[in-house]
Scaffold this motif. Structure first.
Motif, mmCIF file in Angstrom:
data_model
loop_
_atom_site.group_PDB
_atom_site.id
_atom_site.type_symbol
_atom_site.label_atom_id
_atom_site.label_comp_id
_atom_site.label_asym_id
_atom_site.label_seq_id
_atom_site.Cartn_x
_atom_site.Cartn_y
_atom_site.Cartn_z
ATOM 1 N N VAL A 2 74.762 4.322 -29.379
ATOM 2 C CA VAL A 2 75.420 3.322 -28.544
ATOM 3 C C VAL A 2 74.723 1.957 -28.617
ATOM 4 O O VAL A 2 75.352 0.923 -28.431
ATOM 5 C CB VAL A 2 75.546 3.829 -27.088
ATOM 6 C CG1 VAL A 2 74.204 3.854 -26.397
ATOM 7 C CG2 VAL A 2 76.542 3.017 -26.294
ATOM 8 N N HIS A 3 73.426 1.950 -28.949
ATOM 9 C CA HIS A 3 72.671 0.693 -29.047
ATOM 10 C C HIS A 3 72.575 0.171 -30.475
ATOM 11 O O HIS A 3 71.914 -0.831 -30.719
ATOM 12 C CB HIS A 3 71.267 0.875 -28.470
ATOM 13 C CG HIS A 3 71.257 1.215 -27.011
ATOM 14 N ND1 HIS A 3 71.760 0.379 -26.043
ATOM 15 C CD2 HIS A 3 70.825 2.313 -26.354
ATOM 16 C CE1 HIS A 3 71.625 0.937 -24.856
ATOM 17 N NE2 HIS A 3 71.071 2.124 -25.018
ATOM 18 N N GLY A 4 73.189 0.850 -31.432
ATOM 19 C CA GLY A 4 73.181 0.396 -32.815
ATOM 20 C C GLY A 4 72.048 0.955 -33.655
ATOM 21 O O GLY A 4 71.891 0.566 -34.805
ATOM 22 N N ASN A 5 71.246 1.868 -33.109
ATOM 23 C CA ASN A 5 70.171 2.482 -33.891
ATOM 24 C C ASN A 5 70.755 3.513 -34.847
ATOM 25 O O ASN A 5 71.649 4.264 -34.494
ATOM 26 C CB ASN A 5 69.156 3.167 -32.967
ATOM 27 C CG ASN A 5 68.509 2.188 -32.021
ATOM 28 O OD1 ASN A 5 68.166 1.079 -32.391
ATOM 29 N ND2 ASN A 5 68.348 2.591 -30.774
ATOM 30 N N VAL A 6 70.215 3.564 -36.067
ATOM 31 C CA VAL A 6 70.699 4.505 -37.073
ATOM 32 C C VAL A 6 70.217 5.910 -36.729
ATOM 33 O O VAL A 6 69.047 6.115 -36.429
ATOM 34 C CB VAL A 6 70.206 4.099 -38.475
ATOM 35 C CG1 VAL A 6 70.635 5.112 -39.517
ATOM 36 C CG2 VAL A 6 70.727 2.723 -38.836
ATOM 37 N N LEU A 7 71.133 6.875 -36.760
ATOM 38 C CA LEU A 7 70.801 8.273 -36.502
ATOM 39 C C LEU A 7 70.723 9.034 -37.823
ATOM 40 O O LEU A 7 71.537 8.806 -38.722
ATOM 41 C CB LEU A 7 71.855 8.921 -35.602
ATOM 42 C CG LEU A 7 71.998 8.330 -34.202
ATOM 43 C CD1 LEU A 7 73.155 8.995 -33.474
ATOM 44 C CD2 LEU A 7 70.718 8.488 -33.414
ATOM 45 N N ASN A 8 69.744 9.938 -37.933
ATOM 46 C CA ASN A 8 69.545 10.745 -39.127
ATOM 47 C C ASN A 8 69.513 12.223 -38.742
ATOM 48 O O ASN A 8 69.339 12.565 -37.574
ATOM 49 C CB ASN A 8 68.226 10.371 -39.809
ATOM 50 C CG ASN A 8 68.217 8.938 -40.259
ATOM 51 O OD1 ASN A 8 69.113 8.494 -40.948
ATOM 52 N ND2 ASN A 8 67.199 8.197 -39.863
ATOM 53 N N HIS A 9 69.647 13.091 -39.754
ATOM 54 C CA HIS A 9 69.518 14.532 -39.521
ATOM 55 C C HIS A 9 68.164 14.820 -38.892
ATOM 56 O O HIS A 9 67.148 14.279 -39.309
ATOM 57 C CB HIS A 9 69.623 15.313 -40.835
ATOM 58 C CG HIS A 9 71.016 15.427 -41.353
ATOM 59 N ND1 HIS A 9 71.945 16.265 -40.798
ATOM 60 C CD2 HIS A 9 71.632 14.808 -42.374
ATOM 61 C CE1 HIS A 9 73.077 16.168 -41.471
ATOM 62 N NE2 HIS A 9 72.913 15.274 -42.425
ATOM 63 N N GLY A 10 68.135 15.645 -37.857
ATOM 64 C CA GLY A 10 66.887 16.049 -37.243
ATOM 65 C C GLY A 10 66.407 15.155 -36.117
ATOM 66 O O GLY A 10 65.410 15.473 -35.469
ATOM 67 N N ASP A 11 67.064 14.039 -35.857
ATOM 68 C CA ASP A 11 66.672 13.159 -34.755
ATOM 69 C C ASP A 11 66.966 13.819 -33.412
ATOM 70 O O ASP A 11 67.725 14.780 -33.327
ATOM 71 C CB ASP A 11 67.429 11.828 -34.816
ATOM 72 C CG ASP A 11 66.898 10.892 -35.881
ATOM 73 O OD1 ASP A 11 65.799 11.144 -36.409
ATOM 74 O OD2 ASP A 11 67.592 9.900 -36.192
ATOM 75 N N SER A 12 66.380 13.254 -32.367
ATOM 76 C CA SER A 12 66.687 13.657 -30.994
ATOM 77 C C SER A 12 67.430 12.514 -30.320
ATOM 78 O O SER A 12 67.114 11.351 -30.541
ATOM 79 C CB SER A 12 65.413 13.972 -30.227
ATOM 80 O OG SER A 12 64.772 15.087 -30.776
ATOM 81 N N VAL A 13 68.412 12.871 -29.500
ATOM 82 C CA VAL A 13 69.198 11.873 -28.774
ATOM 83 C C VAL A 13 69.248 12.248 -27.304
ATOM 84 O O VAL A 13 69.012 13.399 -26.936
ATOM 85 C CB VAL A 13 70.629 11.739 -29.347
ATOM 86 C CG1 VAL A 13 70.612 11.166 -30.751
ATOM 87 C CG2 VAL A 13 71.363 13.057 -29.330
ATOM 88 N N VAL A 14 69.570 11.255 -26.465
ATOM 89 C CA VAL A 14 69.667 11.453 -25.028
ATOM 90 C C VAL A 14 71.088 11.112 -24.594
ATOM 91 O O VAL A 14 71.651 10.100 -25.025
ATOM 92 C CB VAL A 14 68.656 10.552 -24.284
ATOM 93 C CG1 VAL A 14 68.784 10.701 -22.785
ATOM 94 C CG2 VAL A 14 67.241 10.851 -24.736
#
Length: 126
Positions: A61-73
């Motif tokens: 939602v903030h424009g940060n790139v997400l990758n396999h294995g990341d953690s999100v809230v």
């Protein structure tokens, strides 16, 4: 570069040259490391054209790139289809998996609910 037309001595249009991003005309040609549109005189680098063809990046939602294995809230309470337990704001989803060809959804599991498919507009990178 495309083949040469024996009569005109100009390169013939090939399918590897993209149309002009400004005017949309398809008679563009490569010149060194750039593409040129003779209709509107727009020039753009060939690397940018090839980068657009590559895989799209998944962003939170903030424009940060997400990758396999990341953690999100989770940033908002969400109702989960098929479960009576809601996904509360602040829940951490660890070890996410990106869905191939989809930039709006990720797969992951919380501590209580397994096999979630979530929209990235409700997630931020942890």
């Amino acid at each position: 570069m495309g083949r040469l037309d024996k009569r005109a001595r100009f390169p013939l249009e090939t399918s590897e040259t993209p149309p002009c991003p400004i005017c949309g005309m398809e008679n563009t040609y490569p010149d060194g490391d750039a593409f040129i549109c003779p209709d509107c005189a727009h020039e753009w680098p060939q690397q940018a054209a090839h980068a657009e063809e590559g895989a799209a990046t998944v962003r939170d939602v903030h424009g940060n790139v997400l990758n396999h294995g990341d953690s999100v809230v989770v940033i908002k309470d969400l109702k989960v289809k098929g479960s009576s337990i809601p996904l509360k704001q602040g829940t951490i989803i660890r070890n996410i998996h990106l869905v191939d060809g989809d930039v709006e959804h990720i797969e992951g599991s919380s501590d209580k609910i397994k096999g979630l498919v979530l929209k990235v507009c409700f997630l931020k990178k942890a």
